[in-house]
Design a protein around this motif. Structure first.
Motif, mmCIF file in Angstrom:
data_model
loop_
_atom_site.group_PDB
_atom_site.id
_atom_site.type_symbol
_atom_site.label_atom_id
_atom_site.label_comp_id
_atom_site.label_asym_id
_atom_site.label_seq_id
_atom_site.Cartn_x
_atom_site.Cartn_y
_atom_site.Cartn_z
ATOM 1 N N PHE A 28 -35.011 51.260 -38.163
ATOM 2 C CA PHE A 28 -36.280 51.744 -38.681
ATOM 3 C C PHE A 28 -36.632 51.575 -39.983
ATOM 4 O O PHE A 28 -35.636 51.442 -40.816
ATOM 5 C CB PHE A 28 -35.860 53.212 -38.470
ATOM 6 N N PRO A 29 -37.855 51.283 -40.299
ATOM 7 C CA PRO A 29 -38.276 50.964 -41.794
ATOM 8 C C PRO A 29 -37.497 51.998 -42.560
ATOM 9 O O PRO A 29 -37.972 53.206 -42.382
ATOM 10 C CB PRO A 29 -39.940 50.903 -41.570
ATOM 11 N N GLY A 30 -37.086 51.709 -43.734
ATOM 12 C CA GLY A 30 -36.493 52.418 -44.551
ATOM 13 C C GLY A 30 -35.020 52.974 -44.403
ATOM 14 O O GLY A 30 -34.230 53.415 -45.390
ATOM 15 N N ASP A 31 -34.653 52.575 -43.176
ATOM 16 C CA ASP A 31 -33.096 52.730 -42.738
ATOM 17 C C ASP A 31 -32.209 51.610 -43.412
ATOM 18 O O ASP A 31 -32.719 50.532 -43.696
ATOM 19 C CB ASP A 31 -32.950 52.867 -41.395
ATOM 20 N N GLU A 32 -30.954 51.721 -43.791
ATOM 21 C CA GLU A 32 -29.988 50.840 -44.303
ATOM 22 C C GLU A 32 -29.812 49.874 -43.296
ATOM 23 O O GLU A 32 -29.048 50.392 -42.276
ATOM 24 C CB GLU A 32 -28.826 51.730 -44.745
ATOM 25 N N PRO A 33 -30.089 48.673 -43.510
ATOM 26 C CA PRO A 33 -29.444 47.626 -42.629
ATOM 27 C C PRO A 33 -27.939 47.298 -42.720
ATOM 28 O O PRO A 33 -27.378 47.862 -43.776
ATOM 29 C CB PRO A 33 -30.467 46.504 -43.049
ATOM 30 N N PHE A 132 -42.167 50.601 -29.230
ATOM 31 C CA PHE A 132 -41.019 50.807 -28.152
ATOM 32 C C PHE A 132 -41.302 51.831 -27.281
ATOM 33 O O PHE A 132 -41.985 52.763 -27.782
ATOM 34 C CB PHE A 132 -39.752 50.679 -28.906
ATOM 35 N N THR A 133 -40.875 51.817 -26.067
ATOM 36 C CA THR A 133 -40.841 53.021 -25.346
ATOM 37 C C THR A 133 -39.809 54.104 -25.549
ATOM 38 O O THR A 133 -38.781 53.702 -25.801
ATOM 39 C CB THR A 133 -40.690 52.514 -23.746
ATOM 40 N N ALA A 134 -40.210 55.420 -25.263
ATOM 41 C CA ALA A 134 -39.331 56.426 -25.496
ATOM 42 C C ALA A 134 -39.372 57.336 -24.268
ATOM 43 O O ALA A 134 -40.000 57.203 -23.340
ATOM 44 C CB ALA A 134 -39.858 57.226 -26.653
ATOM 45 N N SER A 157 -35.072 54.664 -29.986
ATOM 46 C CA SER A 157 -35.005 56.068 -29.966
ATOM 47 C C SER A 157 -35.602 56.874 -28.715
ATOM 48 O O SER A 157 -36.514 56.176 -27.901
ATOM 49 C CB SER A 157 -35.945 56.602 -31.256
ATOM 50 N N VAL A 158 -35.252 58.041 -28.591
ATOM 51 C CA VAL A 158 -35.970 58.624 -27.577
ATOM 52 C C VAL A 158 -37.270 59.200 -27.523
ATOM 53 O O VAL A 158 -37.987 59.692 -27.122
ATOM 54 C CB VAL A 158 -34.975 59.906 -26.931
ATOM 55 N N ASP A 159 -37.715 59.154 -29.053
ATOM 56 C CA ASP A 159 -39.040 59.471 -29.402
ATOM 57 C C ASP A 159 -39.636 58.261 -29.934
ATOM 58 O O ASP A 159 -38.865 57.330 -30.553
ATOM 59 C CB ASP A 159 -38.800 60.679 -30.623
ATOM 60 N N PRO A 160 -40.997 58.321 -29.977
ATOM 61 C CA PRO A 160 -41.846 57.359 -30.495
ATOM 62 C C PRO A 160 -41.529 56.957 -31.931
ATOM 63 O O PRO A 160 -41.295 58.061 -32.658
ATOM 64 C CB PRO A 160 -43.148 57.570 -29.944
ATOM 65 N N ALA A 161 -41.916 55.889 -32.569
ATOM 66 C CA ALA A 161 -41.489 55.531 -33.691
ATOM 67 C C ALA A 161 -42.367 56.362 -34.647
ATOM 68 O O ALA A 161 -41.851 56.750 -35.745
ATOM 69 C CB ALA A 161 -41.945 54.121 -34.045
ATOM 70 N N LEU A 166 -40.418 65.007 -33.125
ATOM 71 C CA LEU A 166 -39.205 64.547 -32.372
ATOM 72 C C LEU A 166 -39.033 65.510 -31.066
ATOM 73 O O LEU A 166 -37.844 66.019 -30.854
ATOM 74 C CB LEU A 166 -38.284 64.542 -33.151
ATOM 75 N N SER A 167 -39.983 65.707 -30.133
ATOM 76 C CA SER A 167 -39.901 66.560 -29.157
ATOM 77 C C SER A 167 -38.970 66.218 -28.221
ATOM 78 O O SER A 167 -38.205 67.161 -27.710
ATOM 79 C CB SER A 167 -41.217 66.525 -28.431
#
Length: 218
Positions: A28-33, A132-134, A157-161, A166-167
């Motif tokens: 995810f953008p901003g997450d630690e690679p 991506f699909t959630a 993720s189970v939720d859209p980006a 985060l339903s």
């Protein structure tokens, strides 16, 4: 006798459903690679190689802890392991977008085991894909009503980006379900398997990498 109590047949096939964790692994953008550095290397004065890694626990195939989407919820080291090990069904919903709905699952919904992984990608993404699909929250509830305790998906993720509510994660919290994300199901036929995807005992962490595999049931 449940399949998890039956010794595996020596020729039972394994499917590795974990992507390689590497610096180019999508996050995810901003997450630690992922990154790796050597803290010691073999030399005349040193007998071993030693490395150190830095990464978000959400890189690659991983299990979210309830703490990821709820304060005062269990961290990954506090989550019971039994849900991550046992009979599992892989359901194909290839091309489902933007959400996996009940309609995508019904064809394989008879006598569901406690674990369901949904393949929605023809080939799992190897670069960041914001579309991506959630999961639709209603699909998660439909699975839970049928006794499912763990769900998985071959996207990040189970939720859209772009979701802020985060339903689907909140649905996991409400129904006390566990989740695996970022799986690779490219070569896995639809059907039932034994899942082995144990998270690491990372104190206080919101998630853990898993080396997820499926084992043929014979």
């Amino acid at each position: 006798m449940s399949s998890s109590n039956v010794p595996p047949h020596p020729s039972a096939r394994l499917w590795d459903i974990s992507p390689t964790v590497a610096p180019e692994a999508p996050v995810f953008p901003g997450d630690e690679p992922y990154s790796l550095r050597w803290t010691a290397q073999l030399s005349p004065g040193y007998p071993v190689n030693l490395s150190a890694i830095t990464m978000s626990p959400h890189v690659g195939a991983h299990a979210d802890a309830p703490l990821h989407y709820a304060n005062d919820a269990p961290a990954i080291d506090e989550v019971p392991l039994d849900t991550y090990l046992g009979r599992c069904r892989v359901i194909h919903a290839i091309g489902a977008a933007p959400l996996i709905t009940v309609a995508h699952l019904q064809h394989a919904g008879q006598d569901l085991p406690p674990r369901v992984l949904v393949r929605c990608c023809e080939r799992a993404d190897t670069a960041w894909n914001p579309t991506f699909t959630a999961y639709a929250p209603e699909a998660i509830e439909w699975l839970a009503v049928r006794g499912v305790k763990l769900i998985g998906i071959d996207t990040p993720s189970v939720d859209p980006a772009d979701s802020k509510a985060l339903s689907s994660h909140q649905q996991l919290k409400r129904l006390d379900l566990r989740v695996l994300e970022n799986l690779v199901l490219d070569d896995v036929p639809e059907g039932d398997y034994e899942l082995i995807a144990l998270p690491l005992k990372l104190q206080g962490a919101c998630a853990s990498p898993v080396r997820a595999v499926l084992r043929e049931i014979q």
